[in-house]
Design an enzyme around this catalytic site. Structure first.
Site, PDB file in Angstrom:
ATOM      1  N   LYS A 286      51.977 126.944  58.475  1.00  0.00           N
ATOM      2  CA  LYS A 286      52.405 126.167  59.638  1.00  0.00           C
ATOM      3  C   LYS A 286      53.140 127.010  60.680  1.00  0.00           C
ATOM      4  CE  LYS A 286      52.663 121.698  57.285  1.00  0.00           C
ATOM      5  NZ  LYS A 286      53.522 120.526  56.964  1.00  0.00           N
TER       6      LYS A 286
ATOM      7  N   ASP B 251      53.670 116.137  61.968  1.00  0.00           N
ATOM      8  CA  ASP B 251      54.668 115.833  60.933  1.00  0.00           C
ATOM      9  C   ASP B 251      55.865 115.102  61.531  1.00  0.00           C
ATOM     10  OD1 ASP B 251      53.319 116.935  58.759  1.00  0.00           O
ATOM     11  OD2 ASP B 251      54.184 118.925  59.067  1.00  0.00           O
TER      12      ASP B 251
END
Length: 331
Positions: A66, A102
């Site tokens: 990420k 997220d």
């Protein structure tokens, strides 16, 4: 022509996203397949480069990529820029755009967990990797006084007195006594029955969110302590729904996705999309690249490193090796 969407991680076999996203694509009548790509960090630039081809609608990124993906895309959205982490990639022609859904997923989960109660003014966050960054960014917006991962978020929380402290269970116990919200963004408890927090130090009436998608020991201990507990399925569902809309321009079929998640979990799949268990390379990049010599942000929160971590007063980060504390606490 069948389009392609890929999940890039290392490993990816544990992930629930494949079942969820393929079910959504099929339900929406979109001719696309969702693929799992297991790519080691050294292969990440090449994998992301392939996404520029017209065959692809985009991608998801999971552990340990990420943060590594940030310099590999052409543009970052506000959430991706602020968190320094990318979990979703879309295409604008041959240009790649990095997103962080997220944040949206955690927002929904936090609102559901809190319910009709007053939003807590303080929080303790376990973990310091990509998932923790999204949680921290959301807490900053929700709480208006959340601490950050000490190095990365110091710029956006400059008004707070951040400091690193040695790890000790007594520190966590002290911080939990001053807060109402505990979020576990590590993978401790994913592969075994370990817990990042001893059950006997959990106070009653705590809100506990574990991003692992199963009833972990932490959640069982929280329920035994008369706390309100929730696992990470709702966050996964809504971050996935946000990604689906970015790729397709269509509203996500939430009921279909939720059913697919439930069936995948019943079949034995489990996932912790935030921090990997036993990924030593990720720990090194976090500690050295993000947090300098303070050692606050290791992401290798496996059972073997359960005795290391971090804690803080107001929406701070708990990560391997140290404790991040806030001088600006108090209600």
């Amino acid at each position: 022509m069948t389009k392609r969407i890929v999940l890039i991680g290392h490993p990816v076999a544990h992930s629930l996203s494949g079942a969820m996203q393929q079910a959504a694509l099929d339900a929406a009548g979109i001719d696309a397949r969702y693929e799992l790509w297991d790519r080691a960090p050294i292969a990440l630039p090449g994998a992301i480069g392939e996404l520029r081809d017209d065959d692809f609608l985009g991608a998801n990124l999971t552990i340990p990529h990420k943060e590594r993906a940030v310099p590999l895309v052409d543009r970052l959205t506000e959430e991706a820029q602020a968190t320094g982490a990318v979990n979703t990639i879309t295409r604008e022609g041959r240009r790649l755009v990095g997103h962080n859904t997220d944040v949206a997923g955690f927002d929904v989960a936090l609102d559901r967990l809190v319910g009709r109660q007053k939003m807590p003014r303080q929080a303790v966050l376990l973990g310091a990797g990509g998932g923790s960054r999204a949680v921290t960014y959301s807490l900053i917006r929700h709480l208006h006084r959340a601490e950050a991962l000490v190095r990365h978020f110091a710029r956006s929380a400059a008004h707070m007195d951040l400091k690193a402290m040695p790890w000790h269970v007594s520190i966590i116990e002290s911080e939990l006594a001053r807060t109402k919200l505990l979020v576990n963004a590590t993978s401790i408890g994913l592969a075994d029955d370990a817990s990042p927090v001893p059950g006997d130090i959990l106070p009653p009436d705590l809100l506990v969110l574990d991003l692992i998608y199963k009833r972990t020991r932490l959640l069982r201990d929280a329920e035994a302590a008369r706390d309100t507990a929730m696992d990470g399925e709702l966050m996964l569902l809504h971050q996935g729904a946000a990604a689906f809309t970015l790729w397709t321009g269509q509203e996500a079929p939430l009921e279909v996705m939720a059913q697919a998640l439930s069936e995948a979990r019943a079949g034995g799949l489990r996932s912790a999309e935030g921090e990997p268990a036993g990924d030593g390379d990720e720990t090194g990049s976090q500690t050295e690249g993000e947090n300098g010599g303070q050692g606050v942000a290791g992401a290798d929160d496996s059972a073997e490193t359960a005795t290391a971590g971090a804690t803080a007063g107001a929406g701070a980060s708990l990560g391997t090796g140290a404790a991040a504390g806030a001088g600006s606490s108090g209600g």
